[in-house]
Motif scaffolding. Structure first.
Motif, PDB file in Angstrom:
ATOM      1  N   SER A  43       0.830  -1.211   0.000  1.00  0.00           N
ATOM      2  CA  SER A  43       0.000   0.000   0.000  1.00  0.00           C
ATOM      3  C   SER A  43       0.862   1.258   0.000  1.00  0.00           C
ATOM      4  CB  SER A  43      -1.023   0.010   1.142  1.00  0.00           C
ATOM      5  OG  SER A  43      -0.569  -0.675   2.261  1.00  0.00           O
ATOM      6  N   ALA A  44       1.999   1.209   0.701  1.00  0.00           N
ATOM      7  CA  ALA A  44       2.893   2.375   0.700  1.00  0.00           C
ATOM      8  C   ALA A  44       3.402   2.650  -0.712  1.00  0.00           C
ATOM      9  CB  ALA A  44       4.070   2.139   1.639  1.00  0.00           C
ATOM     10  N   TYR A  45       3.782   1.579  -1.414  1.00  0.00           N
ATOM     11  CA  TYR A  45       4.292   1.739  -2.772  1.00  0.00           C
ATOM     12  C   TYR A  45       3.219   2.327  -3.690  1.00  0.00           C
ATOM     13  CZ  TYR A  45       5.933   0.503  -7.430  1.00  0.00           C
ATOM     14  OH  TYR A  45       6.293   0.550  -8.743  1.00  0.00           O
ATOM     15  N   ARG A  75       8.381  22.412   4.764  1.00  0.00           N
ATOM     16  CA  ARG A  75       7.972  22.814   6.098  1.00  0.00           C
ATOM     17  C   ARG A  75       7.598  21.645   6.997  1.00  0.00           C
ATOM     18  NH1 ARG A  75       4.142  27.872   5.267  1.00  0.00           N
ATOM     19  NH2 ARG A  75       3.221  26.291   3.956  1.00  0.00           N
ATOM     20  N   ALA A  76       7.195  20.528   6.360  1.00  0.00           N
ATOM     21  CA  ALA A  76       6.835  19.367   7.183  1.00  0.00           C
ATOM     22  C   ALA A  76       8.078  18.902   7.928  1.00  0.00           C
ATOM     23  CB  ALA A  76       6.302  18.264   6.293  1.00  0.00           C
ATOM     24  N   GLY A  77       7.886  18.246   9.054  1.00  0.00           N
ATOM     25  CA  GLY A  77       9.001  17.816   9.885  1.00  0.00           C
ATOM     26  C   GLY A  77       9.878  16.765   9.222  1.00  0.00           C
ATOM     27  N   TYR A  78      11.070  16.557   9.808  1.00  0.00           N
ATOM     28  CA  TYR A  78      12.030  15.604   9.253  1.00  0.00           C
ATOM     29  C   TYR A  78      11.445  14.194   9.225  1.00  0.00           C
ATOM     30  CZ  TYR A  78      16.497  13.361   8.393  1.00  0.00           C
ATOM     31  OH  TYR A  78      17.507  12.632   7.834  1.00  0.00           O
ATOM     32  N   ALA A  79      10.765  13.820  10.310  1.00  0.00           N
ATOM     33  CA  ALA A  79      10.186  12.475  10.395  1.00  0.00           C
ATOM     34  C   ALA A  79       9.165  12.264   9.275  1.00  0.00           C
ATOM     35  CB  ALA A  79       9.536  12.267  11.760  1.00  0.00           C
ATOM     36  N   THR A  80       8.387  13.306   8.968  1.00  0.00           N
ATOM     37  CA  THR A  80       7.365  13.204   7.931  1.00  0.00           C
ATOM     38  C   THR A  80       7.997  13.043   6.561  1.00  0.00           C
ATOM     39  OG1 THR A  80       6.123  14.757   9.287  1.00  0.00           O
ATOM     40  CG2 THR A  80       5.273  14.308   7.084  1.00  0.00           C
ATOM     41  N   ARG A  81       9.053  13.813   6.319  1.00  0.00           N
ATOM     42  CA  ARG A  81       9.669  13.797   4.992  1.00  0.00           C
ATOM     43  C   ARG A  81      10.473  12.532   4.739  1.00  0.00           C
ATOM     44  NH1 ARG A  81      13.328  17.845   4.780  1.00  0.00           N
ATOM     45  NH2 ARG A  81      12.854  18.804   6.779  1.00  0.00           N
ATOM     46  N   THR A  82      10.858  11.819   5.793  1.00  0.00           N
ATOM     47  CA  THR A  82      11.702  10.641   5.603  1.00  0.00           C
ATOM     48  C   THR A  82      10.914   9.334   5.686  1.00  0.00           C
ATOM     49  OG1 THR A  82      12.251  10.776   7.947  1.00  0.00           O
ATOM     50  CG2 THR A  82      13.851  11.700   6.410  1.00  0.00           C
ATOM     51  N   MET A  83       9.577   9.425   5.703  1.00  0.00           N
ATOM     52  CA  MET A  83       8.776   8.202   5.838  1.00  0.00           C
ATOM     53  C   MET A  83       9.065   7.194   4.729  1.00  0.00           C
ATOM     54  SD  MET A  83       7.150   8.183   8.608  1.00  0.00           S
ATOM     55  CE  MET A  83       5.765   7.067   8.709  1.00  0.00           C
ATOM     56  N   ARG A  84       9.143   7.661   3.487  1.00  0.00           N
ATOM     57  CA  ARG A  84       9.298   6.721   2.375  1.00  0.00           C
ATOM     58  C   ARG A  84      10.661   6.067   2.366  1.00  0.00           C
ATOM     59  NH1 ARG A  84       6.168  10.830  -1.386  1.00  0.00           N
ATOM     60  NH2 ARG A  84       4.092  10.253  -0.722  1.00  0.00           N
ATOM     61  N   TRP A  85      11.710   6.879   2.387  1.00  0.00           N
ATOM     62  CA  TRP A  85      13.058   6.306   2.387  1.00  0.00           C
ATOM     63  C   TRP A  85      13.327   5.549   3.667  1.00  0.00           C
ATOM     64  CZ3 TRP A  85      15.587   4.790  -1.428  1.00  0.00           C
ATOM     65  CH2 TRP A  85      15.478   5.451  -2.656  1.00  0.00           C
ATOM     66  N   GLY A  86      12.804   6.068   4.760  1.00  0.00           N
ATOM     67  CA  GLY A  86      12.950   5.381   6.041  1.00  0.00           C
ATOM     68  C   GLY A  86      12.320   4.003   5.981  1.00  0.00           C
ATOM     69  N   GLY A  87      11.173   3.915   5.339  1.00  0.00           N
ATOM     70  CA  GLY A  87      10.479   2.637   5.197  1.00  0.00           C
ATOM     71  C   GLY A  87      11.291   1.650   4.369  1.00  0.00           C
ATOM     72  N   MET A 115      17.720   1.464  13.560  1.00  0.00           N
ATOM     73  CA  MET A 115      16.889   1.774  14.732  1.00  0.00           C
ATOM     74  C   MET A 115      16.568   3.261  14.832  1.00  0.00           C
ATOM     75  SD  MET A 115      15.991  -0.995  15.917  1.00  0.00           S
ATOM     76  CE  MET A 115      16.227  -1.760  14.320  1.00  0.00           C
ATOM     77  N   LEU A 116      17.509   4.108  14.372  1.00  0.00           N
ATOM     78  CA  LEU A 116      17.205   5.542  14.332  1.00  0.00           C
ATOM     79  C   LEU A 116      16.107   5.809  13.303  1.00  0.00           C
ATOM     80  CD1 LEU A 116      20.824   7.018  14.619  1.00  0.00           C
ATOM     81  CD2 LEU A 116      19.055   6.989  16.384  1.00  0.00           C
ATOM     82  N   ALA A 117      16.217   5.128  12.159  1.00  0.00           N
ATOM     83  CA  ALA A 117      15.171   5.257  11.132  1.00  0.00           C
ATOM     84  C   ALA A 117      13.836   4.781  11.699  1.00  0.00           C
ATOM     85  CB  ALA A 117      15.548   4.444   9.896  1.00  0.00           C
ATOM     86  N   LEU A 118      13.890   3.717  12.492  1.00  0.00           N
ATOM     87  CA  LEU A 118      12.666   3.174  13.096  1.00  0.00           C
ATOM     88  C   LEU A 118      12.005   4.210  14.009  1.00  0.00           C
ATOM     89  CD1 LEU A 118      10.885   0.594  13.654  1.00  0.00           C
ATOM     90  CD2 LEU A 118      12.289   0.298  15.690  1.00  0.00           C
TER      91      LEU A 118
END
Lengths: 223, 249
Positions: free
Chosen positions: A82-84, A104-116, A166-169
């Protein structure tokens, strides 16, 4: 009804939220289990063995473990697919970016895809390393998880891969947990701060709890 | 004030566009942003050039017609519509980037004008109530609890300008759709179509090629009418409720 859910962006987000929460619940249990490594090889190895005998005599040896594995695999696949599909759609919906960009969105928000993606790759490595032992650095021995863990975290790359993941997590959970609550309609103005706090606490506890193991091996607390 | 403007110019929907640079002088800080563009256009017309096309209508901040992404922000640096943005928000000598709303569902018609009829089709899908027309009904015939009336009004404030879509990194129309769904779903007048409304409007939103929500929150920050992000949460709840009910039928 399944069709309606899967065909809708809102429905697919629901699939992401539910599968994400399943994985999150598992991670909390997993993290608590990991911490037994600080009580010596006896307790840790005994705990690992117990995982295979949960539910006996109703369940046969390892049955419960396999049920959990199947549920988790289903959750990972549902979450990733579903993410893809949603990401493809999102990128298509904004074919041209602004010349003047202002993130403007936070770092955590912007890294959701690559983080995943990083987390997905990590899970593959993690299973090959400590479940099957295929890419294990030392002499992998089934039934001796304490020694296997110490071996993995005795290499610099084992530590590096694990800690980065784990940081990405932590970042992923920080935005993911709160988002899941919104997707499932559980958020409200009054509850927003509480939900954000729970997300941050979960992210922090899980990251710290998981990273404690490699740090323990590196500092010689676990050897 | 003397300003350098970098404006998106595009002849028509099919043409390739580009950022063009213009200098404007003699701008008063009391002018609205659109009056500043009027000044530029007057100069362009006198020079025999094609004036910059941009949307505008009431210039009172209530019609939702004006758009423009100014320096990367929908409706510019103040939380208001472009027509209510004044040049005092900028400094003499500034360079200002002006771009159209960017979304696949909002194709550029010309220069800074985009086609927002996708929003109209979302409204057509369920953004209405079924009521007998004719003489005005008795005001007290359907009592509405005060908190519900306030909630509905807060969402009814949406002017459909599309700033939420323009600001969203995914070009999603969730805030617009949720404002419309919540406005009507909370009222007794909207109750008969409560389920079909949310299902049909979300389906139409997807059909139009808008992206999905990743809860980045940029929409609510850009919204000139202050529609809150929790509006999306409430629509999700309504959608799940309607889906469950539809499944039982």
């Amino acid at each position: 009804m399944a069709r309606t859910v899967w065909d809708s962006t809102v429905g697919k987000k629901t699939v992401m939220a539910v599968s994400g929460l399943i994985m999150l619940l598992y991670l909390v249990v997993h993290m608590i289990g990991n911490l037994k490594i600080f009580f010596g090889p006896g307790e840790f190895n005994h705990y690992a063995h117990w995982l295979r005998t949960v539910g006996e005599p109703f369940m046969h040896y390892e049955w419960t473990l396999w049920v959990i594995r199947v549920v988790l695999l289903a959750a990972v696949v549902a979450h990733a697919v579903s993410a893809y599909q949603l990401s493809r759609r999102d990128i298509k919906a904004r074919p041209r970016t602004y010349v003047h960009r202002k993130p403007r969105a936070g770092y955590a928000t912007r890294t959701m895809r690559w983080g995943g993606v990083i987390l997905g790759l990590f899970i593959v490595w993690h299973i090959l390393d400590l479940t099957t032992g295929t890419v294990h650095s030392g002499g992998f021995e089934t039934g001796k998880p304490y020694q296997n863990v110490v071996d993995t975290f005795s290499t610099w790359y084992g530590n590096a891969v694990y800690i980065v993941a784990m940081l990405a997590l932590g970042l992923h959970i920080r935005h993911g947990f709160w988002s899941a609550a919104q997707t499932l309609g559980a958020g409200s103005r009054a509850r927003d701060r509480a939900l954000k706090t729970v997300a941050n606490v979960l992210a922090l506890l899980l990251t710290a709890g998981f990273i404690a193991v490699p740090v323990g091996v590196m500092t010689g607390v676990v050897s | 004030m003397k300003l350098t403007l970098r404006v998106w110019r595009q002849k028509n929907a099919d043409a390739e566009g580009t950022m063009s640079t213009y200098e404007v002088d003699g701008i008063s800080p009391d002018m609205s942003f659109l009056e500043m563009l009027d000044t530029l256009n007057e100069e362009l017309i006198l020079k025999g050039e094609d004036p910059v096309a941009f949307d505008h209508d009431c210039r009172e901040g209530i019609c939702g017609m004006c758009s423009l992404v100014i320096n990367g922000e929908a409706h510019g640096p103040e939380r208001t519509t472009t027509c209510q943005l004044h040049m005092r928000s900028f400094r003499d000598g500034d360079t200002i980037d002006i771009e159209p709303w960017r979304a696949a569902a909002f194709p550029v018609v010309k220069d800074l004008v985009v086609d927002r009829s996708a929003f109209d089709r979302i409204i057509q899908a369920g953004g209405y109530i079924t009521a007998p027309t004719g003489s005005a009904p008795e005001a007290h015939a359907t009592p509405v609890p005060k908190p519900d009336a306030d909630y509905a009004f807060e969402h009814a404030e949406c002017i459909g300008c599309g700033a939420c879509v323009a600001a969203c990194p995914n070009g999603a129309a969730m805030l617009f759709t949720s404002a419309k769904v919540n406005h009507l779903n909370v009222l007794p007048q909207g109750a008969p179509e409560r389920e079909t409304r949310v299902l049909d409007m979300v389906a139409q939103m997807d059909e139009e090629g808008f992206g999905g929500c990743t809860l980045a929150g940029e929409c609510a920050t850009a919204c000139p009418k202050g529609i809150p992000l929790t509006s999306i949460t409430r629509m999700n709840r309504e959608w799940l409720r309607a889906t469950r009910k539809a499944g039982k039928r």
